[in-house]
Design an enzyme around this catalytic site. Structure first.
Site, PDB file in Angstrom:
ATOM      1  N   HIS A 182      -5.750 -50.807   0.441  1.00 37.57           N
ATOM      2  CA  HIS A 182      -6.669 -49.727   0.813  1.00 37.57           C
ATOM      3  C   HIS A 182      -6.570 -48.643  -0.252  1.00 37.57           C
ATOM      4  CE1 HIS A 182      -9.071 -47.187   3.546  1.00 37.57           C
ATOM      5  NE2 HIS A 182      -8.359 -46.196   3.013  1.00 37.57           N
ATOM      6  N   CYS A 183      -7.677 -48.399  -0.936  1.00 39.71           N
ATOM      7  CA  CYS A 183      -7.697 -47.442  -2.037  1.00 39.71           C
ATOM      8  C   CYS A 183      -8.212 -46.099  -1.526  1.00 39.71           C
ATOM      9  CB  CYS A 183      -8.581 -47.963  -3.171  1.00 39.71           C
ATOM     10  SG  CYS A 183      -8.638 -46.861  -4.609  1.00 39.71           S
TER      11      CYS A 183
END
Length: 391
Positions: A242-243
């Site tokens: 998850h960026c």
């Protein structure tokens, strides 16, 4: 009163009490601090110290920092850093530390935030604004070079928009669509709907790709290499990570565009920094000018541009490391989630000074790994557009 945390089995992370449907105070969970505060409040116990309620204090600490006009602080901090090189060194050293501290805070609380995406877009726009208003009037940049920088900016934003279209979420109908497709291809299936290997004695990557598992959180069947993202609250096909910089997951559907965004941004940023340094310090080489540029602090405009060069260099260095880590992981056919699980279970081996984690589970060689990465598509799109579904 004690609130018990639900912990689903590996490979997913432990579930926080704020994700429990039976917990009526889950909307503002911290979690341990707010649990104790609410417990004392429900038992009508006074706060241990101070006049401020611990419930109110914890909820204030949980407010989104992006609600504060942080975008207005960035130009002010950069202009303050341009006043003196020592002040610039202090501010440019403290600024990444503050951003990283907020990153770890949001990562620990499993919250989505627009702060990093807004900061990245605003920084990109502000750097380009200074390039147009301060560097172009000096006459050291040709129209072709300006066109190259502008094209890189447009391609970066366009690639980012494409990345934000979605990582490829796992839906409840994906498993059934895959089962019907395998039936249409005359592949063996079982009455319970689970897909088994085409040969009982088969091992390796081919057999691993036939195993579907039940997500302990979503309660849906998910394909191999899919994972549940606590921040997004959904399962993602071939979940990498998850960026926070794009406020989205990186998965099977947008992994290529994510790497493309990093490539375009790094190249554009390095080229833009070189143009600015050549304009500010024409008698110095690029590496020398970044550390020593005589007379650059004589004017506020040149000092601001030089400070922004250092700011851009720090950001570009961090994203370049992320790009290298992505390229190496793709070469080993390992996602970020799989690397973390391998280290947790002590099944992976560190390669290239710890940049990559080799699990050996899905790797088919350097060439085939890159072919698989460049040709993979969103399974939900490809399955639902098959002739079986259209009929």
């Amino acid at each position: 009163m004690k609130w018990e945390k639900l912990k689903p089995p590996e490979p997913d992370d432990p579930m926080c009490c704020c994700e429990c449907d039976t917990y009526k105070y889950r909307c503002c969970c911290d979690c341990e601090d707010l649990d104790e505060a609410f417990s004392s409040w429900l038992k009508e116990k006074p706060p241990s110290c101070g006049l401020q309620s611990p419930v109110f204090g914890t909820m204030i600490d949980s407010l989104e920092i992006s609600m504060i006009p942080a975008l207005l602080l960035l130009p002010l901090l950069l202009r303050a850093a341009a006043l003196h090189y020592l002040l610039g060194a202090v501010i440019l050293t403290a600024l990444p530390g503050l951003v990283l501290s907020y990153y770890y805070t949001t990562h620990r609380r499993k919250r989505r935030t627009l702060f990093f995406l807004t900061l990245a877009l605003y920084s990109l726009a502000y750097m380009y604004y200074l390039f147009v208003t301060e560097i172009l009037p000096r006459g050291d940049v040709s129209p072709l070079q300006t066109c190259a920088v502008t094209t890189g900016m447009i391609l970066t934003v366009a690639s980012l928009v494409h990345t934000k279209r979605g990582p490829g979420f796992v839906t409840a109908s994906l498993h059934e669509a895959n089962r019907r497709r395998r039936v249409a291809e005359d592949d063996p299936t079982h009455s319970d709907g689970s897909i088994q290997s085409t040969a009982s004695g088969e091992t390796g990557p081919q057999s691993a790709t036939e195993k579907w598992t039940l997500c302990p959180v979503c309660k849906i069947m998910r394909p191999p290499r899919a994972g549940h993202c606590r921040t997004c609250g959904s399962c993602v096909q071939r979940l990498d990570h998850h960026c926070v910089w794009i406020n989205s997951c990186v998965g099977q559907a947008n992994h290529r565009s994510f790497v493309l965004t990093l490539c375009v941004f790094v190249l554009t940023s390095v080229y833009g920094i070189s143009l600015v340094l050549r304009s500010l310090c024409p008698r110095q080489s690029l590496m020398t000018a970044l550390f020593y540029c005589p007379g650059v602090y004589s004017q506020p405009s040149t000092a601001l541009c030089f400070t922004c060069c250092w700011y851009s260099t720090i950001i570009t260095a961090g994203l370049f490391y992320l790009l290298v880590a992505q390229v190496v992981s793709i070469s080993f056919n390992v996602t970020g989630r799989e690397a973390q699980l391998a280290l947790r279970n002590k099944k992976g081996q560190r390669r290239l000074w710890g940049i990559a984690i080799d699990t050996g589970e899905y790797s088919r060689g350097f060439y085939r790994n890159w072919v698989e990465f460049l040709t993979m598509t969103d399974s939900s799109v490809s399955l639902h557009s098959s002739p079986t579904d259209l009929v």
